[in-house]
Write an enzyme that holds these catalytic residues in place. Structure first.
Site, short mmCIF file in Angstrom:
data_model
loop_
_atom_site.label_atom_id
_atom_site.label_comp_id
_atom_site.label_asym_id
_atom_site.label_seq_id
_atom_site.Cartn_x
_atom_site.Cartn_y
_atom_site.Cartn_z
N ASN A 9 -41.25 -10.54 -24.60
CA ASN A 9 -40.87 -10.45 -23.19
C ASN A 9 -39.53 -9.71 -23.13
OD1 ASN A 9 -40.15 -10.74 -20.54
ND2 ASN A 9 -39.85 -12.96 -20.63
N HIS A 94 -42.14 -17.72 -15.11
CA HIS A 94 -41.00 -17.75 -16.02
C HIS A 94 -39.81 -18.38 -15.29
CE1 HIS A 94 -37.74 -16.45 -18.62
NE2 HIS A 94 -38.65 -16.26 -19.55
N GLU A 96 -36.82 -17.61 -15.18
CA GLU A 96 -35.94 -16.65 -14.50
C GLU A 96 -36.50 -16.27 -13.14
OE1 GLU A 96 -35.63 -13.90 -17.76
OE2 GLU A 96 -34.46 -15.40 -18.86
N GLU A 164 -40.90 -23.41 -22.54
CA GLU A 164 -39.58 -22.78 -22.67
C GLU A 164 -38.54 -23.66 -21.97
OE1 GLU A 164 -39.82 -18.21 -23.32
OE2 GLU A 164 -39.72 -18.61 -21.18
N GLY A 170 -31.90 -17.76 -24.26
CA GLY A 170 -30.75 -16.88 -24.38
C GLY A 170 -29.44 -17.58 -24.74
P1 13P Z 1 -34.73 -15.66 -25.54
O1 13P Z 1 -35.66 -15.47 -26.71
O2 13P Z 1 -33.82 -14.48 -25.31
O3 13P Z 1 -34.02 -16.96 -25.59
O4 13P Z 1 -35.67 -15.70 -24.23
C1 13P Z 1 -36.74 -16.54 -24.21
C2 13P Z 1 -37.56 -16.20 -23.04
O5 13P Z 1 -37.19 -16.43 -21.90
C3 13P Z 1 -38.86 -15.54 -23.28
O6 13P Z 1 -39.63 -15.53 -22.14
#
Ligand code: 13P
Length: 250
Positions: A9, A94, A96, A164, A170
């Site tokens: 992603n 997601h 976000e 997640e 992140g």
């Molecule tokens: P990171 O691997 O950067 O922590 O992100 C995870 C993510 O949101 C994948 O969809």
């Protein structure tokens, strides 16, 4: 043996199409001979068309889709349009999108339905926001219940669930393997309520949140975990390919 699924992603990266093509070629080439794996690259939508022409073995994914087919929805992209570009799988819900763009459970549910009803696969993202959230399992269960409500059982084979935890995205923080194992059981139990026994048994569960080549083995070794949803590390082809190798070796 079922194939492990590893999803790149890229989020809103890279800044230009030339780099996106380069990255996708590197990942596609580097992972093409790794057995027992399925690699999905989910670039920003504006790069999908170019990338669909260079992928040989990896599948094309999208990061989001709107719930309509066509119509007056300025700025949105429908699952039908994505399908016409060669997209096979769409990431839905997601965190976000949920927390940065105010997608509520009902919107996520409608997106799931729209994606699945045109024959695409959907990766439903779920996860608690805080590490110490008292009822984090209940929070995940609520998302699964709300987001799969009214989804016909016949779509089960096209549903993937990505766990997640928001606090792990992140941040460099990751879930403990024992907690991941427990959450996997909990997710399957919640899927059972919505889609029945067969789906609960067979639905792939991915882990996402600060996955890198150093820690990937800790998670893929957990029973019931079928792959990864990778953010930051998926923009570094060598390290991403190393993760694919680790997943394929289990
Ligand atoms: P990171 O691997 O950067 O922590 O992100 C995870 C993510 O949101 C994948 O969809």
């Amino acid at each position: 043996m079922t194939k492990k699924i590893i999803v790149a992603n890229w989020k809103m990266n890279p800044p230009a199409v030339a780099r996106a093509i380069y990255l996708s070629k590197e990942i596609d080439k580097g992972s093409s001979k790794i057995k027992n794996t399925e690699v999905i690259i989910a670039p920003p939508s504006c790069f999908l068309s170019d990338i669909s022409r260079v992928l040989k073995r990896s599948k094309l994914g999208a990061q989001n889709a709107y719930s309509g087919k066509t119509g007056a929805y300025t700025g949105e992209i429908s699952p039908l349009m994505l399908r016409s570009l060669g997209v096979k799988t769409v990431i839905v819900g997601h965190s976000e999108r949920r927390y940065g763009f105010f997608e509520n459970d009902d919107m996520v549910r409608r997106k799931m339905k729209a994606v699945l009803s045109v024959g695409l696969k959907a990766i439903l993202c779920v996860g608690e926001r805080e590490r110490n959230e008292e009822n984090f399992q209940t929070a995940v269960r609520k998302q699964i219940r709300e987001n799969l409500k009214g989804i016909p059982k016949r779509f089960s084979k096209n549903i993937i669930i990505a766990y997640e935890p928001v606090w792990a995205i992140g941040t460099g923080k990751t879930v403990k393997p024992s907690d991941l194992y427990e959450m996997g059981i909990y997710i399957r139990r919640s899927v059972l309520d919505m889609l029945g026994h067969n789906a609960a048994r067979t639905i792939p569960i991915l882990y996402g949140g600060s996955v890198n080549a150093k820690n990937a083995a800790n998670f893929i070794g957990v029973d019931g975990v079928d792959g990864f949803l990778v953010g930051g590390t998926s923009l570094r082809p060598k390290e991403f390919i190393a993760i694919v190798k680790i997943a394929g070796s289990i």
